[in-house]
Design a protein around this motif. Structure first.
Motif, PDB file in Angstrom:
ATOM      1  N   MET A   1       0.305   4.464 -14.620  1.00 19.88           N
ATOM      2  CA  MET A   1      -0.577   5.645 -13.864  1.00 19.88           C
ATOM      3  C   MET A   1       0.207   6.600 -13.122  1.00 19.88           C
ATOM      4  O   MET A   1       1.093   6.247 -12.312  1.00 19.88           O
ATOM      5  CB  MET A   1      -1.768   5.087 -12.966  1.00 19.88           C
ATOM      6  N   ARG A   2       0.053   7.913 -13.391  1.00 19.87           N
ATOM      7  CA  ARG A   2       0.841   8.975 -12.629  1.00 19.87           C
ATOM      8  C   ARG A   2       0.521   8.897 -10.973  1.00 19.87           C
ATOM      9  O   ARG A   2      -0.520   8.705 -10.898  1.00 19.87           O
ATOM     10  CB  ARG A   2       0.481  10.226 -13.158  1.00 19.87           C
ATOM     11  N   ARG A   3       1.408   9.415 -10.290  1.00 21.74           N
ATOM     12  CA  ARG A   3       1.057   9.521  -8.931  1.00 21.74           C
ATOM     13  C   ARG A   3      -0.127  10.416  -8.548  1.00 21.74           C
ATOM     14  O   ARG A   3      -1.010   9.960  -7.584  1.00 21.74           O
ATOM     15  CB  ARG A   3       2.053  10.226  -8.182  1.00 21.74           C
ATOM     16  N   ARG A   4      -0.364  11.458  -9.261  1.00 19.19           N
ATOM     17  CA  ARG A   4      -1.702  12.380  -9.004  1.00 19.19           C
ATOM     18  C   ARG A   4      -2.834  11.608  -9.236  1.00 19.19           C
ATOM     19  O   ARG A   4      -3.963  11.591  -8.509  1.00 19.19           O
ATOM     20  CB  ARG A   4      -1.578  13.692  -9.998  1.00 19.19           C
ATOM     21  N   ALA A   5      -2.955  10.688 -10.325  1.00 19.11           N
ATOM     22  CA  ALA A   5      -4.202  10.014 -10.637  1.00 19.11           C
ATOM     23  C   ALA A   5      -4.194   8.721  -9.634  1.00 19.11           C
ATOM     24  O   ALA A   5      -5.588   8.638  -9.324  1.00 19.11           O
ATOM     25  CB  ALA A   5      -3.944   9.506 -12.121  1.00 19.11           C
ATOM     26  N   ARG A   6      -3.118   8.128  -9.127  1.00 17.62           N
ATOM     27  CA  ARG A   6      -3.251   7.185  -8.135  1.00 17.62           C
ATOM     28  C   ARG A   6      -3.680   7.693  -6.841  1.00 17.62           C
ATOM     29  O   ARG A   6      -4.627   7.176  -6.155  1.00 17.62           O
ATOM     30  CB  ARG A   6      -1.735   6.391  -7.954  1.00 17.62           C
ATOM     31  N   THR A   7      -3.307   8.819  -6.533  1.00 18.25           N
ATOM     32  CA  THR A   7      -3.877   9.662  -5.366  1.00 18.25           C
ATOM     33  C   THR A   7      -5.387   9.835  -5.467  1.00 18.25           C
ATOM     34  O   THR A   7      -6.132   9.652  -4.401  1.00 18.25           O
ATOM     35  CB  THR A   7      -3.087  10.939  -5.210  1.00 18.25           C
ATOM     36  N   LEU A   8      -5.760  10.207  -6.703  1.00 18.98           N
ATOM     37  CA  LEU A   8      -7.614  10.452  -6.642  1.00 18.98           C
ATOM     38  C   LEU A   8      -7.892   9.169  -6.393  1.00 18.98           C
ATOM     39  O   LEU A   8      -8.930   8.902  -6.013  1.00 18.98           O
ATOM     40  CB  LEU A   8      -7.608  11.202  -8.006  1.00 18.98           C
ATOM     41  N   VAL A   9      -7.483   8.080  -7.346  1.00 15.15           N
ATOM     42  CA  VAL A   9      -8.452   6.816  -7.406  1.00 15.15           C
ATOM     43  C   VAL A   9      -8.090   6.268  -5.832  1.00 15.15           C
ATOM     44  O   VAL A   9      -9.268   5.688  -5.261  1.00 15.15           O
ATOM     45  CB  VAL A   9      -7.800   5.867  -8.430  1.00 15.15           C
ATOM     46  N   GLY A  10      -7.060   6.423  -5.276  1.00 14.17           N
ATOM     47  CA  GLY A  10      -6.730   5.732  -3.832  1.00 14.17           C
ATOM     48  C   GLY A  10      -7.886   6.588  -2.807  1.00 14.17           C
ATOM     49  O   GLY A  10      -8.672   5.815  -1.951  1.00 14.17           O
ATOM     50  N   THR A  11      -8.028   7.783  -3.141  1.00 13.36           N
ATOM     51  CA  THR A  11      -8.683   8.787  -2.141  1.00 13.36           C
ATOM     52  C   THR A  11     -10.265   8.365  -2.168  1.00 13.36           C
ATOM     53  O   THR A  11     -10.933   8.145  -1.161  1.00 13.36           O
ATOM     54  CB  THR A  11      -8.559  10.048  -2.375  1.00 13.36           C
ATOM     55  N   ILE A  12     -10.777   8.183  -3.437  1.00 14.69           N
ATOM     56  CA  ILE A  12     -11.962   7.661  -3.879  1.00 14.69           C
ATOM     57  C   ILE A  12     -12.240   6.253  -3.107  1.00 14.69           C
ATOM     58  O   ILE A  12     -13.256   5.998  -2.417  1.00 14.69           O
ATOM     59  CB  ILE A  12     -12.320   7.735  -5.089  1.00 14.69           C
ATOM     60  N   ALA A  13     -11.301   5.210  -3.310  1.00 16.46           N
ATOM     61  CA  ALA A  13     -11.367   3.960  -2.768  1.00 16.46           C
ATOM     62  C   ALA A  13     -11.357   3.921  -1.326  1.00 16.46           C
ATOM     63  O   ALA A  13     -12.333   3.362  -0.327  1.00 16.46           O
ATOM     64  CB  ALA A  13     -10.448   3.388  -3.119  1.00 16.46           C
ATOM     65  N   ILE A  14     -10.793   4.881  -0.635  1.00 15.78           N
ATOM     66  CA  ILE A  14     -10.562   4.896   0.949  1.00 15.78           C
ATOM     67  C   ILE A  14     -11.599   5.255   1.491  1.00 15.78           C
ATOM     68  O   ILE A  14     -12.400   4.896   2.192  1.00 15.78           O
ATOM     69  CB  ILE A  14      -9.328   5.658   1.245  1.00 15.78           C
ATOM     70  N   LEU A  15     -12.328   6.497   0.730  1.00 12.11           N
ATOM     71  CA  LEU A  15     -13.586   7.032   1.255  1.00 12.11           C
ATOM     72  C   LEU A  15     -14.886   5.927   1.265  1.00 12.11           C
ATOM     73  O   LEU A  15     -15.666   5.850   2.087  1.00 12.11           O
ATOM     74  CB  LEU A  15     -14.204   8.149   0.345  1.00 12.11           C
ATOM     75  N   ALA A  16     -14.738   5.143   0.084  1.00  7.10           N
ATOM     76  CA  ALA A  16     -15.935   4.277  -0.397  1.00  7.10           C
ATOM     77  C   ALA A  16     -15.646   3.129   1.010  1.00  7.10           C
ATOM     78  O   ALA A  16     -16.700   2.788   1.437  1.00  7.10           O
ATOM     79  CB  ALA A  16     -15.753   3.715  -1.415  1.00  7.10           C
ATOM     80  N   PHE A  17     -14.282   2.816   1.217  1.00  9.32           N
ATOM     81  CA  PHE A  17     -14.118   1.868   2.366  1.00  9.32           C
ATOM     82  C   PHE A  17     -14.733   2.157   3.523  1.00  9.32           C
ATOM     83  O   PHE A  17     -15.456   1.418   4.421  1.00  9.32           O
ATOM     84  CB  PHE A  17     -12.839   1.235   2.228  1.00  9.32           C
TER      85      PHE A  17
END
Length: 68
Positions: A1-17
């Motif tokens: 997974m590219r860094r840009r996609a990881r950043t998007l997924v991670g940001t969504i996960a952080i917001l959910a948490f």
């Protein structure tokens, strides 16, 4: 997974948490901590304010990992 996609997924996960953690921390503070002495309240509020980052550190490290 590219860094840009990881950043998007991670940001969504952080917001959910944070959307789950914040109300739980506020409920704990409202119910139990209000009855403690002010010095202990200060310590507990500091711990609750920083505690959310501990479970998210592996996710943040994964998000910031360079592309291969």
């Amino acid at each position: 997974m590219r860094r840009r996609a990881r950043t998007l997924v991670g940001t969504i996960a952080i917001l959910a948490f944070v959307m789950i953690y914040a109300p739980l921390a506020m409920a704990l503070a409202d119910s139990r901590i209000a009855e403690t002495p002010p010095a202990i309240q200060t310590v507990i509020y500091c711990v609750l304010g920083i505690a959310w980052i501990i479970p998210l550190m592996p996710l943040i490290k994964w998000m910031e990992r360079p592309d291969r």
